[in-house]
Design a protein around this motif. Sequence first.
Motif, mmCIF file in Angstrom:
data_model
loop_
_atom_site.group_PDB
_atom_site.id
_atom_site.type_symbol
_atom_site.label_atom_id
_atom_site.label_comp_id
_atom_site.label_asym_id
_atom_site.label_seq_id
_atom_site.Cartn_x
_atom_site.Cartn_y
_atom_site.Cartn_z
ATOM 1 N N SER A 1 0.825 -1.216 0.000
ATOM 2 C CA SER A 1 0.000 0.000 0.000
ATOM 3 C C SER A 1 0.857 1.264 0.000
ATOM 4 N N CYS A 2 0.182 2.420 -0.091
ATOM 5 C CA CYS A 2 0.897 3.702 -0.014
ATOM 6 C C CYS A 2 1.033 4.112 1.436
ATOM 7 N N GLY B 1 -1.463 4.900 3.350
ATOM 8 C CA GLY B 1 -2.646 5.649 3.749
ATOM 9 C C GLY B 1 -3.623 4.747 4.492
ATOM 10 N N CYS B 2 -3.834 3.545 3.978
ATOM 11 C CA CYS B 2 -4.760 2.624 4.636
ATOM 12 C C CYS B 2 -4.280 2.258 6.034
ATOM 13 N N GLY C 1 -9.298 -1.033 1.270
ATOM 14 C CA GLY C 1 -8.948 0.109 0.412
ATOM 15 C C GLY C 1 -9.227 -0.170 -1.064
ATOM 16 N N ASP C 2 -9.325 0.907 -1.818
ATOM 17 C CA ASP C 2 -9.553 0.756 -3.250
ATOM 18 C C ASP C 2 -8.460 -0.107 -3.885
ATOM 19 N N CYS C 3 -7.237 0.069 -3.395
ATOM 20 C CA CYS C 3 -6.129 -0.703 -3.959
ATOM 21 C C CYS C 3 -6.285 -2.187 -3.646
ATOM 22 N N PHE D 1 -2.899 2.146 -9.053
ATOM 23 C CA PHE D 1 -1.666 1.462 -9.459
ATOM 24 C C PHE D 1 -1.953 0.364 -10.481
ATOM 25 N N GLY E 1 -12.568 2.379 -0.388
ATOM 26 C CA GLY E 1 -12.278 3.691 0.204
ATOM 27 C C GLY E 1 -10.816 4.008 -0.015
ATOM 28 N N CYS E 2 -10.494 5.298 -0.066
ATOM 29 C CA CYS E 2 -9.099 5.659 -0.295
ATOM 30 C C CYS E 2 -8.703 6.795 0.618
ATOM 31 N N PRO E 3 -8.245 6.472 1.829
ATOM 32 C CA PRO E 3 -8.400 5.171 2.480
ATOM 33 C C PRO E 3 -9.769 5.083 3.135
ATOM 34 N N ARG F 1 -0.414 9.579 -3.916
ATOM 35 C CA ARG F 1 -0.441 8.217 -3.366
ATOM 36 C C ARG F 1 0.929 7.553 -3.385
ATOM 37 N N MET G 1 -6.322 14.072 0.636
ATOM 38 C CA MET G 1 -5.969 13.498 -0.664
ATOM 39 C C MET G 1 -6.741 14.187 -1.776
HETATM 40 S S1 SF4 Z 1 -6.570 2.670 -1.147
HETATM 41 FE FE1 SF4 Z 1 -5.751 4.750 -1.163
HETATM 42 S S2 SF4 Z 1 -4.885 4.957 0.886
HETATM 43 FE FE2 SF4 Z 1 -5.159 2.780 0.558
HETATM 44 S S3 SF4 Z 1 -3.217 2.056 -0.278
HETATM 45 FE FE3 SF4 Z 1 -4.502 2.595 -2.016
HETATM 46 S S4 SF4 Z 1 -3.959 4.668 -2.510
HETATM 47 FE FE4 SF4 Z 1 -3.223 4.297 -0.457
#
Ligand code: SF4
Lengths: 171, 529
Positions: free
Chosen positions: A54-55, A57-58, A120-122, A129, A151-153, B231, B317
């Motif tokens: 992840s980045c 954020g989550c 998370g969306d990821c 990504f 959700g992000c996040p 991100r 964000m």
């Molecule tokens: S969902 Fe958003 S906050 Fe979570 S890892 Fe992906 S980019 Fe980061």
Amino acid sequence: MLRILHQIFRTGVVTEPLPEEIKAELDEVGCHLEKAIRQRFHRSLVIREVDAGSCNGCELEIIAMNNPVYNCERYGIQFTASPRFADMLLVTGPVSVNMEIALKRTYDATPNPKMVVAVGDCGCTGGIFGESYASLGAVANVIPVDAHIPGCPPTPVQLLLGILQLIKIRL
Amino acid sequence: MSATVNSLRDIILSHFGSSAVLCSGTYPPCIPQILVPREQFEDVGWLMKDAGARLAAEWGVDETLLGRQFAVLACFAREGEYILLRCNIPLEDPTFPSLSKKHTPAFRFERQIMSLMGLTPTGHSHSDLRPWIKHEDWPADAWPLRKSFDAAQRMPRVAGEYRWVRAEGEGVYEIPVGPVHAGIIEPGHFRFQAMGEDILNLEERLGYTHKGIEKRFEQLSWVEGARLAGRVSGDSTVAHALTYCRALETLSGTNIAPRAAWLRAIMLERERIANHLGDIGAIANDVGFAFFQFQFMRLKEHLLRGNQQLFGHRYLMDRVVPGGISADLQADGAAAIELELANLQTEFEHLVTIYDLNASLDDRLRSTGLLTAETARELGTVGYVARASGQGLDCRIQAPFSPYDQIQPRMVVLNSCDVHARAWVRIEEIRDSIRLLRGLLATLPHGEILIPLADVPPDSSSLAAVEGWRGEIVYWLQSGLQGEINRCAIRDPSSVNWLALEQAVHNNIVPDFPVCNKSFNQSYSGNDL
Ligand code: SF4
């Protein structure tokens, strides 16, 4: 020491009643959750969080679930350092190629029956990504997933609701 | 000794004479890009070293779609002065002279250039050419940043082994940790050699969160790129998106509205306060004071909720966008922030007093995790890591953009070089950010918040540096022939500061590693990209 105690008493309990719109729903789920956790998990649902790329954020929001405002421990939710004690894996990120093996090993090390939540969306879709030479995208592309929390996040409230709902379905 | 200090540009031009070429199409004009002959690229290393400049970043670029070949660029900085030096590299001989003999940060920059762009440094210090970010099970000839590399491909896993540094001797043992760590944090691998309780050596191996971000940029539009930049490292979403947008706006000649500039600074300072609050609590928690962790987390949570109410997102964000910002502060917003700051300040100062008077904390944090001023300078560290070790570096002050040229931040430099200093720099910076926020609110201009992005000219490039909460972030953008993204090179503070953690834990006890690590709190995702 006295100062610390004084500050603790002065602060009081800040754990908050959740916002009205979700309070009713959460109360209902919370009631199921308590029952479920008592029956199935001996009063404590143990979670192993895995960042599979992840980045970060989550992770911030998963950590925030533990802060005194949300205080997830009051529902019996605990985080563990070892997958061997875990009932549930909370997996974030698009799964990076470099984390694929570690994620699969963590999954294998978690005893059955186990639940996996893509966060998370990821975690749900790969997010911005996507899938590439370095990213395998959604968690479900790598290990079986039981529930998704987009959700992000996702906020701490969304995380709590997602976890509670999964348990409700499973009961 | 002469009193006049020559500019970095003059130093290069006078040394190379007619063999140096000032490149065109590079922005902003105050950051020149100078082409030097490849055989003499190493000269720029010692020239810049002698001039007292640090190597801020070094990266490779594939310009085959622009009708050229490969190039390596090195960005040097001395206080607020930045300069880019490049050498062109032919396709048939993809090598370049290493800068690592004079500049330690080049050590990892160049391993990364070799791993991801397939350009090999010659004369690399310690001849350490182990892959970096690229793990050993990738095919050796997979160079994702080359244009010929298909980003969508699935690479086969190959057999390979990472050569760890070893320590041997009676009583020496090894502790491998990660990539999945004990807490709720990002993945990475640490390998300790220890004797008894003492750490003899720590070796980091990162790259686990490599998601192909730099390559991904090349498939996105400029506007989508801002979402991706936000991100790169979730806790620095404002700072990264801002650095990207500043580079992009410089490249396209877009002048954002004053109100947008002010609100961006407000967001950047809010991000700084929120992260510093969390870190101070986490540092105290790692030496047994859960009390501070919960108290500071509480203050951080209030700030995040404030963000949600004021701007519609807890971490802000996608609030910084090309051309301005996407959410305006409402009419009652300024008053709400004033109130919030007043509460925050009272609560915060109360906790700082308890923190300051606690002898056990003092005992555990002082002289733990020493990073000497000399090492901090040598490694090119930035941000609070540098400032806690006596380095006066802050690009809000040294290379200010509006509104920082009008609202001067205070440079917080401490000299005890330990965990305590890294925590205390954060405390002082929270105080200063509260002051800055008040000043920004008092002078907040009216007007628009978003203007259309001007067209990006073809085959041009620009550089931007912004002081995020963790330190200086650098973005370099290059457009292609159609004005699309040809390359986005990113240097998060973590890419240099991670090296310093390895040095700071020497001779500390293994149980103190978590608190040392917390005091650095570097990003894995920002480093791995
Ligand atoms: S969902 Fe958003 S906050 Fe979570 S890892 Fe992906 S980019 Fe980061």
